[in-house]
Motif scaffolding. Structure first.
Motif, PDB file in Angstrom:
ATOM      1  N   LYS A 386       9.772  -8.697   9.432  1.00 31.40           N
ATOM      2  CA  LYS A 386       8.882  -9.272   8.428  1.00 31.40           C
ATOM      3  C   LYS A 386       8.155  -8.203   7.605  1.00 31.40           C
ATOM      4  CE  LYS A 386       8.020 -13.583  10.948  1.00 31.40           C
ATOM      5  NZ  LYS A 386       6.977 -14.492  11.512  1.00 31.40           N
ATOM      6  N   ILE A 387       8.384  -6.946   7.938  1.00 24.76           N
ATOM      7  CA  ILE A 387       7.718  -5.856   7.225  1.00 24.76           C
ATOM      8  C   ILE A 387       8.568  -5.430   6.036  1.00 24.76           C
ATOM      9  CG2 ILE A 387       6.821  -3.518   7.394  1.00 24.76           C
ATOM     10  CD1 ILE A 387       6.413  -3.993  10.378  1.00 24.76           C
ATOM     11  N   GLU A 388       7.990  -5.431   4.854  1.00 28.93           N
ATOM     12  CA  GLU A 388       8.683  -5.027   3.642  1.00 28.93           C
ATOM     13  C   GLU A 388       7.942  -3.870   2.992  1.00 28.93           C
ATOM     14  OE1 GLU A 388       9.004  -8.516   1.243  1.00 28.93           O
ATOM     15  OE2 GLU A 388      10.603  -9.396   2.464  1.00 28.93           O
ATOM     16  N   LEU A 389       8.672  -2.797   2.723  1.00 32.48           N
ATOM     17  CA  LEU A 389       8.084  -1.610   2.112  1.00 32.48           C
ATOM     18  C   LEU A 389       8.802  -1.292   0.812  1.00 32.48           C
ATOM     19  CD1 LEU A 389       7.887   0.665   5.301  1.00 32.48           C
ATOM     20  CD2 LEU A 389       6.042  -0.703   4.307  1.00 32.48           C
ATOM     21  N   THR A 390       8.067  -0.759  -0.141  1.00 38.83           N
ATOM     22  CA  THR A 390       8.648  -0.361  -1.413  1.00 38.83           C
ATOM     23  C   THR A 390       8.073   0.994  -1.835  1.00 38.83           C
ATOM     24  OG1 THR A 390       6.917  -1.492  -2.675  1.00 38.83           O
ATOM     25  CG2 THR A 390       8.898  -2.766  -2.163  1.00 38.83           C
ATOM     26  N   GLY A 391       8.710   1.590  -2.832  1.00 37.90           N
ATOM     27  CA  GLY A 391       8.181   2.817  -3.420  1.00 37.90           C
ATOM     28  C   GLY A 391       8.421   4.067  -2.602  1.00 37.90           C
ATOM     29  N   VAL A 392       7.452   4.984  -2.670  1.00 32.09           N
ATOM     30  CA  VAL A 392       7.596   6.308  -2.048  1.00 32.09           C
ATOM     31  C   VAL A 392       7.700   6.204  -0.530  1.00 32.09           C
ATOM     32  CG1 VAL A 392       6.500   8.556  -1.720  1.00 32.09           C
ATOM     33  CG2 VAL A 392       6.384   7.433  -3.952  1.00 32.09           C
ATOM     34  N   ILE A 393       6.906   5.339   0.091  1.00 29.65           N
ATOM     35  CA  ILE A 393       6.947   5.212   1.546  1.00 29.65           C
ATOM     36  C   ILE A 393       8.333   4.770   2.001  1.00 29.65           C
ATOM     37  CG2 ILE A 393       6.031   3.940   3.515  1.00 29.65           C
ATOM     38  CD1 ILE A 393       3.355   3.809   2.091  1.00 29.65           C
ATOM     39  N   ALA A 394       8.882   3.786   1.331  1.00 30.42           N
ATOM     40  CA  ALA A 394      10.227   3.314   1.677  1.00 30.42           C
ATOM     41  C   ALA A 394      11.254   4.410   1.432  1.00 30.42           C
ATOM     42  CB  ALA A 394      10.568   2.076   0.855  1.00 30.42           C
ATOM     43  N   TRP A 395      11.069   5.198   0.377  1.00 25.47           N
ATOM     44  CA  TRP A 395      12.001   6.284   0.062  1.00 25.47           C
ATOM     45  C   TRP A 395      11.973   7.362   1.149  1.00 25.47           C
ATOM     46  CZ3 TRP A 395      11.476  11.526  -1.434  1.00 25.47           C
ATOM     47  CH2 TRP A 395      12.597  12.098  -2.032  1.00 25.47           C
ATOM     48  N   LEU A 396      10.782   7.736   1.602  1.00 26.19           N
ATOM     49  CA  LEU A 396      10.660   8.727   2.675  1.00 26.19           C
ATOM     50  C   LEU A 396      11.286   8.207   3.964  1.00 26.19           C
ATOM     51  CD1 LEU A 396       7.014   9.990   2.029  1.00 26.19           C
ATOM     52  CD2 LEU A 396       9.138  11.257   1.628  1.00 26.19           C
ATOM     53  N   LEU A 397      11.096   6.934   4.247  1.00 30.81           N
ATOM     54  CA  LEU A 397      11.715   6.346   5.432  1.00 30.81           C
ATOM     55  C   LEU A 397      13.235   6.359   5.308  1.00 30.81           C
ATOM     56  CD1 LEU A 397      11.282   4.933   8.144  1.00 30.81           C
ATOM     57  CD2 LEU A 397      11.136   2.759   6.915  1.00 30.81           C
ATOM     58  N   TRP A 398      13.732   6.098   4.094  1.00 29.83           N
ATOM     59  CA  TRP A 398      15.176   6.158   3.835  1.00 29.83           C
ATOM     60  C   TRP A 398      15.707   7.551   4.138  1.00 29.83           C
ATOM     61  CZ3 TRP A 398      18.221   9.171   0.795  1.00 29.83           C
ATOM     62  CH2 TRP A 398      19.533   8.725   0.543  1.00 29.83           C
ATOM     63  N   LEU A 399      14.999   8.579   3.663  1.00 29.91           N
ATOM     64  CA  LEU A 399      15.424   9.960   3.935  1.00 29.91           C
ATOM     65  C   LEU A 399      15.475  10.230   5.431  1.00 29.91           C
ATOM     66  CD1 LEU A 399      13.487  12.137   1.310  1.00 29.91           C
ATOM     67  CD2 LEU A 399      15.911  11.563   1.315  1.00 29.91           C
ATOM     68  N   ALA A 400      14.432   9.831   6.147  1.00 31.78           N
ATOM     69  CA  ALA A 400      14.350  10.107   7.579  1.00 31.78           C
ATOM     70  C   ALA A 400      15.476   9.423   8.338  1.00 31.78           C
ATOM     71  CB  ALA A 400      12.990   9.649   8.116  1.00 31.78           C
ATOM     72  N   VAL A 401      15.732   8.165   8.036  1.00 27.72           N
ATOM     73  CA  VAL A 401      16.781   7.420   8.740  1.00 27.72           C
ATOM     74  C   VAL A 401      18.148   8.025   8.475  1.00 27.72           C
ATOM     75  CG1 VAL A 401      17.997   5.207   8.825  1.00 27.72           C
ATOM     76  CG2 VAL A 401      15.499   5.262   8.876  1.00 27.72           C
ATOM     77  N   HIS A 402      18.421   8.390   7.240  1.00 26.91           N
ATOM     78  CA  HIS A 402      19.732   8.948   6.930  1.00 26.91           C
ATOM     79  C   HIS A 402      19.918  10.335   7.529  1.00 26.91           C
ATOM     80  CE1 HIS A 402      20.003   5.525   4.269  1.00 26.91           C
ATOM     81  NE2 HIS A 402      21.252   5.825   4.039  1.00 26.91           N
TER      82      HIS A 402
END
Length: 465
Positions: A386-402
């Motif tokens: 149920k947690i939805e993130l957008t913007g820079v925070i979501a982008w940083l999380l994308w980097l970390a996961v990949h």
């Protein structure tokens, strides 16, 4: 029948020799590698057979196509990954048949057919691009399923910008700088965003006279939303972000015809048709199972869906066989998405079953850890339950996961360096290209006739940022 010690070969009464192992894995993607690593750590003998011995990190192919990272950073050798496990054997080959009653797989290698016996078979051959009955579209569009696809698209992008730089024909220039992406799933969204960003942050500085405003990127989707699997606020946010960056988003629209210089599209609600011109049309609108799925379905009485995917049993077994499993994009189960986490968890579930750590017949239960897609620099969307993130925070999380999913320390290190050069600066570290020697020149072709997408060839692609 005599077992030959240490070799795994069995000599039959006729004197022929065939290989035999405990487990045969077909494929080298996320599901195959997850199963292989689980079996390898337990010391279970297995043979992994694949048409490529590289493990392709497919979600980052669009970054290869747009020069952010090199192909080698997302396609490490499966042999190198499994080298420390003495009972793991990786072979280059293409599975062509299976004999379930005999427990045998037939594969082609070096132009010859080979037979290997197994006690358990894991199929994870993935999927390829689907054109919904219009296979002729393949000849006039660019796909993004393999490294070869990504490199071909990169050559095309470079060619378009280079020819737009030198042509004196304004109509040709507009067409060369027009790109269309069909399909607004994660790949389509990420690719459209990167092409537009590529125009403004790289080519606008590298090529005099080309600006981001000169480049048109159109994203066409048959559904009513971009990222339709997300829906709601994330789809709305993504569309707004794409449009803010200058991308034209066309929703509820079907592609009815494509040629080398554009496409006819039809509004699903009104039936209105119009033509969109583009020198480069990228197709990311659907997938279908690879050919081995059809073979497996026929041999095991397993039903398939319209995309040719195997309708596997709840425990990931195939048809009427308890010793044959299938995972990943070649399967369909409980409407699970065709994403790498599903394939990896499926591969590990099958491996645990084969190792006896999970009881046979135990249904596969997918744990949804969330989904994410990058839109452009410093901007992404992420959904975790149920947690939805957008913007820079979501982008940083994308980097970390990949970074976590990239296999090997060197791959992670080089990827970070490439991302820094591309996202923090204006560089595209892997756009190294040169005029191909001996390029034929069409007399009087000042308007661009005689173009060849392969005449601008990337070189020195493996250099670090």
């Amino acid at each position: 029948m005599e077992l030959v010690a240490d070799t795994g070969a069995i000599t039959t009464g006729a004197g022929a020799v065939r290989d035999e192992t405990d487990v045969v894995i077909v494929g080298s993607g996320f599901g195959a590698l997850a199963a292989a690593k689980k079996l390898a750590k337990a010391g279970k003998p297995f043979v992994l057979i694949s048409e490529t011995t590289e493990h392709l990190f497919q979600p980052l192919l669009y970054q290869v196509a747009t020069g952010v990272i090199a192909a080698g950073e997302i396609a490490p050798s499966v042999r190198a990954i499994l080298a420390k496990y003495p009972k793991a054997d990786v072979r280059l080959g293409r599975a062509v048949d299976v004999r379930p009653e005999a427990g045998e797989l037939v594969y082609e290698a070096d132009g010859n057919l080979h037979t290997i016996g197994y006690r358990s078979l894991i199929a994870a051959t993935g999927a390829r691009q689907a054109y919904f009955g219009r296979d002729e579209f393949e000849d006039v569009t660019y796909a993004l399923k393999t490294v070869a696809d990504a490199e071909r698209l990169r050559r095309q992008i470079v060619r378009c910008f280079e020819e737009a730089h030198t042509t004196t024909d304004p109509e040709l220039r507009r067409n060369l700088l027009s790109f269309m992406v069909v399909g607004a799933g994660a790949t389509g969204v990420e690719l459209a965003g990167q092409i537009k960003e590529l125009a403004g942050r790289y080519f606008a500085q590298a090529i005099r006279g080309v600006t981001a405003d000169d480049v048109t990127v159109t994203l066409v989707e048959g559904a009513g939303d971009v990222l339709p699997v997300y829906g709601g606020k994330l789809s709305t946010y993504t569309r707004a972000s794409l449009e803010k960056s200058g991308i034209e988003v066309v929703l509820g629209t079907m592609v009815t015809d494509i040629d080398e210089h554009g496409a006819m599209v039809k509004d699903a609600a009104t039936g209105t048709e119009k033509r969109l011109t583009a020198e480069t049309i990228i197709w990311s609108a659907g997938v279908q199972a690879n050919d081995f799925a059809k073979v497996l379905a026929g041999r095991t009485d397993c039903e398939t869906d319209r995309a040719g995917r195997l309708l596997v049993n709840g425990d990931l077994t195939v048809g009427n066989r308890a010793d044959i499993y299938a995972v990943g994009d070649m399967t369909s189960l409980n409407k699970l998405p065709g994403q790498s986490p599903v394939a990896m968890q499926g591969g590990r579930h099958v491996a645990r079953t084969i190792l006896g750590k999970t009881a046979p017949g135990t249904p596969f239960a997918f744990r949804d850890k969330g989904s994410m897609a990058i839109i452009n620099r410093f901007n992404a969307v992420t959904k975790v339950k149920k947690i939805e993130l957008t913007g820079v925070i979501a982008w940083l999380l994308w980097l970390a996961v990949h970074l976590v999913y990239l296999v090997g320390f060197r791959n992670r290190y080089v990827a970070v360096m490439s991302w820094c050069g591309s996202f923090l600066g204006h560089r595209r570290p892997h756009f190294h290209y040169a005029q191909a020697p001996g390029r034929p020149v069409a007399v009087g072709a000042g308007d661009g006739d005689g173009r060849d997408a392969d005449t601008l060839a990337p070189v020195a692609d493996e250099q670090a940022a």
